[in-house]
Design an enzyme around this catalytic site. Structure first.
Site, PDB file in Angstrom:
ATOM      1  N   ASP A  64       0.742  -1.174   0.008  1.00  0.00           N
ATOM      2  CA  ASP A  64      -0.105  -0.060  -0.114  1.00  0.00           C
ATOM      3  C   ASP A  64       0.849   1.193  -0.034  1.00  0.00           C
ATOM      4  O   ASP A  64       0.219   2.241  -0.275  1.00  0.00           O
ATOM      5  CB  ASP A  64      -0.872   0.110   1.041  1.00  0.00           C
ATOM      6  CG  ASP A  64      -0.057  -0.160   2.511  1.00  0.00           C
ATOM      7  OD1 ASP A  64       0.918  -0.374   2.575  1.00  0.00           O
ATOM      8  OD2 ASP A  64      -0.725  -0.185   3.632  1.00  0.00           O
ATOM      9  N   HIS A  65       2.031   1.117   0.451  1.00  0.00           N
ATOM     10  CA  HIS A  65       3.040   2.365   0.568  1.00  0.00           C
ATOM     11  C   HIS A  65       3.533   2.510  -0.825  1.00  0.00           C
ATOM     12  O   HIS A  65       3.594   3.974  -1.476  1.00  0.00           O
ATOM     13  CB  HIS A  65       3.852   2.342   1.606  1.00  0.00           C
ATOM     14  CG  HIS A  65       3.206   2.459   2.931  1.00  0.00           C
ATOM     15  ND1 HIS A  65       2.510   1.776   3.503  1.00  0.00           N
ATOM     16  CD2 HIS A  65       3.786   3.403   3.823  1.00  0.00           C
ATOM     17  CE1 HIS A  65       2.124   2.281   4.681  1.00  0.00           C
ATOM     18  NE2 HIS A  65       3.088   3.107   4.893  1.00  0.00           N
ATOM     19  N   ASP A 119       4.220  -0.981  11.128  1.00  0.00           N
ATOM     20  CA  ASP A 119       3.531   0.332  10.738  1.00  0.00           C
ATOM     21  C   ASP A 119       3.053   1.068  12.007  1.00  0.00           C
ATOM     22  O   ASP A 119       2.444   0.470  12.779  1.00  0.00           O
ATOM     23  CB  ASP A 119       2.569   0.265   9.701  1.00  0.00           C
ATOM     24  CG  ASP A 119       2.321   1.764   9.340  1.00  0.00           C
ATOM     25  OD1 ASP A 119       2.797   2.062   8.021  1.00  0.00           O
ATOM     26  OD2 ASP A 119       1.589   2.447   9.946  1.00  0.00           O
ATOM     27  N   ARG A 379      -0.171  12.854  10.070  1.00  0.00           N
ATOM     28  CA  ARG A 379       1.218  13.574  10.149  1.00  0.00           C
ATOM     29  C   ARG A 379       1.259  15.047   9.202  1.00  0.00           C
ATOM     30  O   ARG A 379       0.913  14.786   8.174  1.00  0.00           O
ATOM     31  CB  ARG A 379       2.225  12.621   9.959  1.00  0.00           C
ATOM     32  CG  ARG A 379       2.259  11.512  10.987  1.00  0.00           C
ATOM     33  CD  ARG A 379       3.250  10.685  10.941  1.00  0.00           C
ATOM     34  NE  ARG A 379       3.334   9.759  12.118  1.00  0.00           N
ATOM     35  CZ  ARG A 379       3.776   8.391  12.215  1.00  0.00           C
ATOM     36  NH1 ARG A 379       4.191   7.992  11.054  1.00  0.00           N
ATOM     37  NH2 ARG A 379       3.452   7.920  13.475  1.00  0.00           N
ATOM     38  N   SER A 535       7.111   7.505  12.926  1.00  0.00           N
ATOM     39  CA  SER A 535       6.822   6.198  12.174  1.00  0.00           C
ATOM     40  C   SER A 535       7.620   5.116  12.997  1.00  0.00           C
ATOM     41  O   SER A 535       8.562   5.188  13.628  1.00  0.00           O
ATOM     42  CB  SER A 535       7.256   6.501  10.792  1.00  0.00           C
ATOM     43  OG  SER A 535       8.197   5.133  10.146  1.00  0.00           O
ATOM     44  N   ARG A 537       9.355   3.047  11.152  1.00  0.00           N
ATOM     45  CA  ARG A 537      10.489   2.493  10.060  1.00  0.00           C
ATOM     46  C   ARG A 537      11.754   2.201  10.835  1.00  0.00           C
ATOM     47  O   ARG A 537      12.392   3.126  11.444  1.00  0.00           O
ATOM     48  CB  ARG A 537      10.579   3.403   8.999  1.00  0.00           C
ATOM     49  CG  ARG A 537      11.076   4.862   9.644  1.00  0.00           C
ATOM     50  CD  ARG A 537      10.977   5.773   8.347  1.00  0.00           C
ATOM     51  NE  ARG A 537       9.560   6.156   8.294  1.00  0.00           N
ATOM     52  CZ  ARG A 537       9.123   7.385   7.548  1.00  0.00           C
ATOM     53  NH1 ARG A 537      10.023   8.429   7.431  1.00  0.00           N
ATOM     54  NH2 ARG A 537       7.912   7.765   7.254  1.00  0.00           N
TER      55      ARG A 537
HETATM   56  C1  MIC Z   1       4.269   6.647   8.205  1.00  0.00           C
HETATM   57  O1  MIC Z   1       3.031   6.989   8.231  1.00  0.00           O
HETATM   58  O2  MIC Z   1       5.112   7.383   8.440  1.00  0.00           O
HETATM   59  C2  MIC Z   1       4.499   5.304   7.815  1.00  0.00           C
HETATM   60  C3  MIC Z   1       5.069   5.375   6.389  1.00  0.00           C
HETATM   61  O3  MIC Z   1       3.295   4.629   7.583  1.00  0.00           O
HETATM   62  C4  MIC Z   1       5.360   4.518   8.529  1.00  0.00           C
HETATM   63  C5  MIC Z   1       6.071   3.480   8.067  1.00  0.00           C
HETATM   64  C6  MIC Z   1       7.200   3.625   7.040  1.00  0.00           C
HETATM   65  O4  MIC Z   1       8.031   4.558   7.282  1.00  0.00           O
HETATM   66  O5  MIC Z   1       7.285   2.576   6.281  1.00  0.00           O
HETATM   67  C7  MIC Z   1       4.790   4.266   9.828  1.00  0.00           C
HETATM   68  O6  MIC Z   1       4.053   5.101  10.232  1.00  0.00           O
HETATM   69  O7  MIC Z   1       5.335   3.568  10.724  1.00  0.00           O
HETATM   70 FE1  SF4 Z   2      -0.149   4.925   4.924  1.00  0.00          FE
HETATM   71 FE2  SF4 Z   2       1.291   5.644   7.131  1.00  0.00          FE
HETATM   72 FE3  SF4 Z   2      -0.099   7.466   5.947  1.00  0.00          FE
HETATM   73 FE4  SF4 Z   2      -1.243   5.629   7.223  1.00  0.00          FE
HETATM   74  S1  SF4 Z   2      -0.143   7.111   7.937  1.00  0.00           S
HETATM   75  S2  SF4 Z   2      -1.776   6.188   5.060  1.00  0.00           S
HETATM   76  S3  SF4 Z   2       0.054   3.944   6.743  1.00  0.00           S
HETATM   77  S4  SF4 Z   2       1.695   6.349   5.127  1.00  0.00           S
END
Ligand code: MIC
Ligand code: SF4
Length: 646
Positions: A64-65, A119, A379, A535, A537
């Site tokens: 999905d990312h 995530d 975010r 995140s 990550r």
């Molecule tokens: C995000 O919203 O920052 C992400 C991308 O979903 C991350 C995960 C990632 O960096 O792959 C998260 O929230 O953990």
């Molecule tokens: Fe995707 Fe992270 Fe954004 Fe949710 S917050 S939509 S998991 S990138």
């Protein structure tokens, strides 16, 4: 004494440690999820552990990312994840099927079960009464292999909801209000449990918006009871059989109580560049806007989309505004297509995006220079949108839609009467984009498809006895993982290639950092409070590991990032006296003597010598039992290998 809902579920899953506030506990994990941006690494780690089939009740791999395929990298990762899933017993949600948290809630979540996901927004599952926690990929890999997941036994905060939301005031405003009160670090070490008569007025998608964005509080997770409204939702998903009624005992004791009268809430927005920089729409006034993005795991449910379609009906998006909409799942998108709401959106001029994270992670739709963008996401960290000086405001879908029409920030209550939006009694169910794993007898025949961009896990080594290294970087408070390891369309395709992605580490703060750290070979990072928020990550730990960072010394850490540092074998240190932060400058030569032996001896307070300034600084290294052994071994992978060998 009665129990909170959190305690009931944790108690049921406790496999290690003592059920005592503040102590480390290991819990059995029933379900896991991964997404593609963290998934490739998580599955490489899983493979390295050598467990043939996952031991969880349900594990799902979502794509999905990284759905923008501007080169071979993302497509290769998708194929890799799909093949690992098939072989090792994991369900595979194909690209196009939707955002992990939205789909998991619809199709897999089960009240009372534990879920960890690579995530940070995994707590979305708390909307149906799960203990759902965001974690690093390595922790998820271990859980898939049958290992426990470790957390600090949390403090439990009761959010007592009373009243009922006024028309056009949304679930998003509830969580923005909690963020306004508690801040982005107010939830660290805590579970936020929602109770009270107001709970009954909120549908499952609304509850899920609230638990989703609990991640922005830094909370371990958030949870709602599982009641007749949960049952209705699961029934409509043809999954009534997984429902159980769950709630806290009447006399449950909480560590903190927050009262929120839903009737008193007004439309809110989180202003640049932090989810807790919350103001009322009234305070902000009729600000002119350039862009509106509706979607993300926070606000892309059918309910959200129906409200948006209602507002857009018969209108045209303002000429100065670009509106994009990404429905959260194939189920949502298809239902919108069938009931005509999609056509309403297209008619109004919305740019319809695929069901994926998209703009939320900087995969397209970056705003114009200095552009003001209203987003229904969770975010708004600086630069995350892909435009360095983009001004991102986080708002409800209702507010986003009406503002897109008017061209300026608009209070949705100006829309007048609100019709009653009801969830359908039956959702459109078609799981054809979820590929089940191969049967055990066929798993050996499944070939793992590895692309050339997939590089192995970086080298680790057991903790050295002395760390003699310079401070390669000094940063301030609230550093996010988007600062440490930026995302976006250009960098995300490197998620399975640590040497390549490391070249972007911290470049938002200091372009020269990666080069400098590599030249130094060994170094220490110094930071302020809430370091590593955001995140899950693990790349934000693996890139520093690759660049030779041996320790990170800060005023305080965000939960998941601290765990990721430990998993990567990087020493997490905090100042005993926060003022000592001033006593270290970037470039100073630092020394930690006999650190290995001191940690073996269980000493938590260490002395850091600043050789450049000739000073001694007391620092804390709060490791216990398992985390201590992980650090000594050089990280969780080595620790797990050692444990399996034993
Ligand atoms: C995000 O919203 O920052 C992400 C991308 O979903 C991350 C995960 C990632 O960096 O792959 C998260 O929230 O953990
Ligand atoms: Fe995707 Fe992270 Fe954004 Fe949710 S917050 S939509 S998991 S990138």
């Amino acid at each position: 004494m009665g129990l909170t809902l959190t305690e009931k579920i944790l108690k049921n899953h406790l496999v290690d440690g003592e059920f005592k506030k503040g102590s480390e506990i290991g819990i059995k994990i029933d379900q896991t999820l991964t997404q593609d941006a963290t998934g490739t690494m998580a599955y490489l780690e899983y493979e390295a552990m050598g467990v043939p089939r996952v031991k969880t009740e349900r594990s799902v791999a979502y794509i999905d990312h990284n759905t923008l395929q501007s080169g071979f990298e993302n497509a290769d990762d998708h194929r890799f994840i799909g093949s690992v899933a098939r072989k090792h017993g994991i369900y595979f949600s194909r690209p196009g099927n939707g955002i992990c948290h939205q789909v998991h809630l619809e199709r897999f979540g089960v009240p009372g079960k534990t879920l960890i996901g690579s995530d940070s927004h995994t707590p979305t599952g708390g909307g149906i009464g799960m203990i759902a926690i965001g974690a690093g990929g390595l922790d998820v890999a271990v859980a898939m292999g049958g290992g426990a997941y470790y957390i600090t036994y949390p403090k439990i905060v009761k959010v007592n909801l009373t009243g009922k939301l006024s028309p056009w005031v949304a679930a998003k405003d509830v969580i923005l209000e909690v963020l306004r009160r508690l801040s982005v670090k107010g939830g660290v070490g805590k579970v936020i449990e929602y109770t009270g008569v107001g709970v009954k007025t909120l549908s499952v998608p609304e509850r899920a918006t609230i638990t989703n964005m609990g991640a922005e509080l830094g909370a371990t997770t958030s949870i709602f009871p599982s009641d007749e409204i949960t049952l209705e939702f699961l029934k409509a998903q043809n999954r009534a059989d997984v429902w159980t009624e769950l709630s806290a005992d009447e006399d449950a004791q909480y560590d903190e109580v927050i009262d929120i009268d839903l009737s008193s809430l007004v439309p809110l927005a989180a202003c640049p560049h932090s989810p807790d920089n919350v103001k009322t729409v009234e305070e902000l006034g009729a600000m002119k806007i350039d862009q509106v993005c509706i979607g993300s795991c926070t606000n892309s449910s059918l309910m959200d989309m129906l409200k948006v379609a209602y507002i857009l009906k018969g209108k045209t998006v303002h000429p100065d505004v670009s509106l994009s909409i990404a429905p959260g799942s194939k189920q949502v998108l298809n239902m919108l297509a069938k009931n005509g709401a999609l056509s309403v959106m297209i008619d109004a001029g919305a740019r319809i995006l695929e069901s994926a994270c998209g703009p939320c992670i900087g995969m397209g739709q970056s705003p114009n220079s200095g552009g003001i963008s209203l987003r229904t996401f969770n975010r708004n960290f600086e630069g995350r949108s892909g435009t360095k000086d983009g001004q991102i405001y986080l708002v409800s879908p209702e507010l986003a839609a009406v503002s897109a029409i008017n061209g300026y920030l608009t209070d949705p209550r100006t829309l007048g009467d609100m019709p009653k939006f009801k969830l359908p009694e039956v959702f459109e169910i078609n799981d054809n984009m979820i590929v089940p794993p191969a049967p055990v007898e066929e798993m050996d025949k499944v070939e793992i498809l590895r692309g050339p961009n997939i590089k192995p896990f970086p080298n680790t080594e057991p903790l050295a006895d002395t760390i003699d290294a310079a401070c390669s970087l000094k940063v301030g408070d609230n550093i996010t993982t988007d600062h440490i390891m930026p995302a976006g369309a250009k960098i995300l395709p490197l998620r399975s290639n640590i040497p390549a992605i490391s070249k972007h580490c911290f470049t938002v703060c200091d372009e020269d950092f990666p080069e400098r750290a590599l030249t130094l070979k060994k170094s220490i990072i110094v930071g302020g409070s809430n370091y590593g928020q955001g995140s899950s990550r693990e790349h934000a730990a693996l890139a520093p590991l690759y660049l030779g960072v041996k320790a990170v010394l800060v005023k305080s850490f965000a939960r998941i990032h601290r765990a990721n540092l430990i998993n990567a074998g990087i020493l997490p240190l905090t100042f005993v006296n926060e003022e000592d932060y001033e006593k270290i400058g970037q470039g100073d030569e630092l020394l930690l003597e006999n650190v290995r032996q001191k940690i073996i001896d269980g000493k938590q307070q260490l002395t850091l010598i600043n050789k450049t300034k000739g000073t001694e600084i007391p620092v804390l290294c709060e490791l216990s039992g398992r985390t201590k052994d992980i650090i000594l071994a050089g990280g969780l992978l080595d620790y797990t290998r050692e444990s399996i060998a034993k």
